[in-house]
Design an enzyme around this catalytic site. Structure first.
Site, PDB file in Angstrom:
ATOM      1  N   SER A   1       0.828  -1.204   0.000  1.00 54.25           N
ATOM      2  CA  SER A   1       0.000   0.000   0.000  1.00 54.25           C
ATOM      3  C   SER A   1       0.867   1.261   0.000  1.00 54.25           C
ATOM      4  O   SER A   1       1.692   1.445  -0.891  1.00 54.25           O
ATOM      5  CB  SER A   1      -0.956  -0.052   1.189  1.00 54.25           C
TER       6      SER A   1
ATOM      7  N   ASP B   1      -9.458  -5.290  -4.545  1.00 55.61           N
ATOM      8  CA  ASP B   1      -8.873  -4.259  -3.685  1.00 55.61           C
ATOM      9  C   ASP B   1      -9.771  -3.027  -3.724  1.00 55.61           C
ATOM     10  O   ASP B   1      -9.899  -2.369  -4.747  1.00 55.61           O
ATOM     11  CB  ASP B   1      -7.466  -3.914  -4.179  1.00 55.61           C
TER      12      ASP B   1
ATOM     13  N   HIS C   1      -7.500  -5.749  -0.282  1.00 58.55           N
ATOM     14  CA  HIS C   1      -6.314  -4.922  -0.090  1.00 58.55           C
ATOM     15  C   HIS C   1      -5.384  -5.520   0.966  1.00 58.55           C
ATOM     16  O   HIS C   1      -4.166  -5.562   0.785  1.00 58.55           O
ATOM     17  CB  HIS C   1      -6.733  -3.505   0.318  1.00 58.55           C
TER      18      HIS C   1
END
Length: 287
Positions: free
Chosen positions: A108, A238, A267
């Site tokens: 991320s 995601d 995610h």
């Protein structure tokens, strides 16, 4: 320049930044082993990598993870909540530990941090890069990036954080981050509360300003400048970093990029499906 404030035998230590901050890091394994450096996502900490760190430690690697400035156990720095400072902090840590032939793994926001670090500071120190559910090339919708998310999405994150950070973090972890809002999902309350715990350890100001860092930073040039083999992993479901405007575009910009999309994974796939992710990372770094 950063100075060491831990001791050589302590597996968890701090380094002091020149602007008066303290960066927490953990360093496990033989110093002679190949290092893997883990970069965590927003608004978490190095704790988010524990299953990966234990797994790769068991495979004979040296595993290292830090808490980004303003996050986790690191001090709540007033300034420097941008990708340039994040990457410079990692560069100082890598120099202090004299990391060579290192593998960098970023999830991320940590994928953005790792990308900038490798592009700007990694020459001669980095062997491979792995980006997982990562924010590059650019999350924000712009004229040049029409598939990105509108600024209102990120304004909404900031508004919810400022209004009631505790409730916002609980709902974020309970819903889209791990895909727990999908039909048939089986939420883990322990995972949700661990996410909340990590988030609440950090600075509200740092987290607020980090939203701009992860959403508005354009990593296109960084990706183009990276020459090491890079694995790009992303879940097709995601809900935080939509796959269509991230992973495939990053893979195209990289000189030696390999793309793998996991069908239906969320995610937070490093937590929900660690065995799957760990196996693919190990295969890539062992090749």
């Amino acid at each position: 320049m950063l100075s060491h404030t831990g001791n050589a035998t302590d597996p968890t230590s701090f380094i002091a930044t020149s602007d008066g901050g303290q960066i927490f890091y953990r360093d496990w394994g033989a110093k002679s082993a190949q290092p893997i450096v883990f970069h965590h996502g927003w608004p978490l900490s190095s704790d988010d990598w524990e299953s990966q760190m234990l797994h790769f430690l068991g495979k004979g690697y040296r595993v290292i993870a830090h808490d980004r400035r303003g996050h986790g156990r690191s001090s709540q720095a007033v300034d420097g909540h941008d990708m340039d400072h994040y990457a410079a902090d990692v560069a100082a840590l890598a120099a202090h530990l004299d990391l060579r032939n290192a593998i960098h793994v970023g999830h991320s926001t940590g994928g953005g941090e790792a990308t900038r670090y490798v592009a700007r500071f990694g020459r001669g120190r980095v062997a491979r890069l792995i980006l997982i559910g990562a924010v590059p090339p650019l999350m924000l919708k712009t004229t040049g990036n029409p598939g990105g998310l509108p600024i209102e999405v990120f304004d909404g994150l900031r508004q919810q954080l400022a209004a009631n950070r505790s409730q916002f973090y609980f709902e974020f972890a309970s819903g889209p981050f791990y895909g727990y809002n999908r039909p048939g999902a089986k939420p883990s309350q322990a995972v949700i509360w661990n996410w909340w715990r990590q988030g609440m350890m950090g600075s509200a100001k740092a987290h607020y300003e980090c939203v701009k860092a992860f959403s508005e930073t354009d990593f296109s040039d960084d990706l183009k400048n990276i020459t090491v083999p890079t694995l790009v992993l992303h879940g097709s479901d995601d809900q935080i970093v939509p796959v269509a405007d991230s992973a495939p575009l990053s893979a195209k910009l990289l000189k030696h990029g390999t793309l793998k999309i996991y069908e239906h994974l969320p995610h937070g796939l490093c937590t929900t499906h660690p065995d799957t992710v760990n196996a693919d990372v190990l295969k890539f770094i062992s090749a």
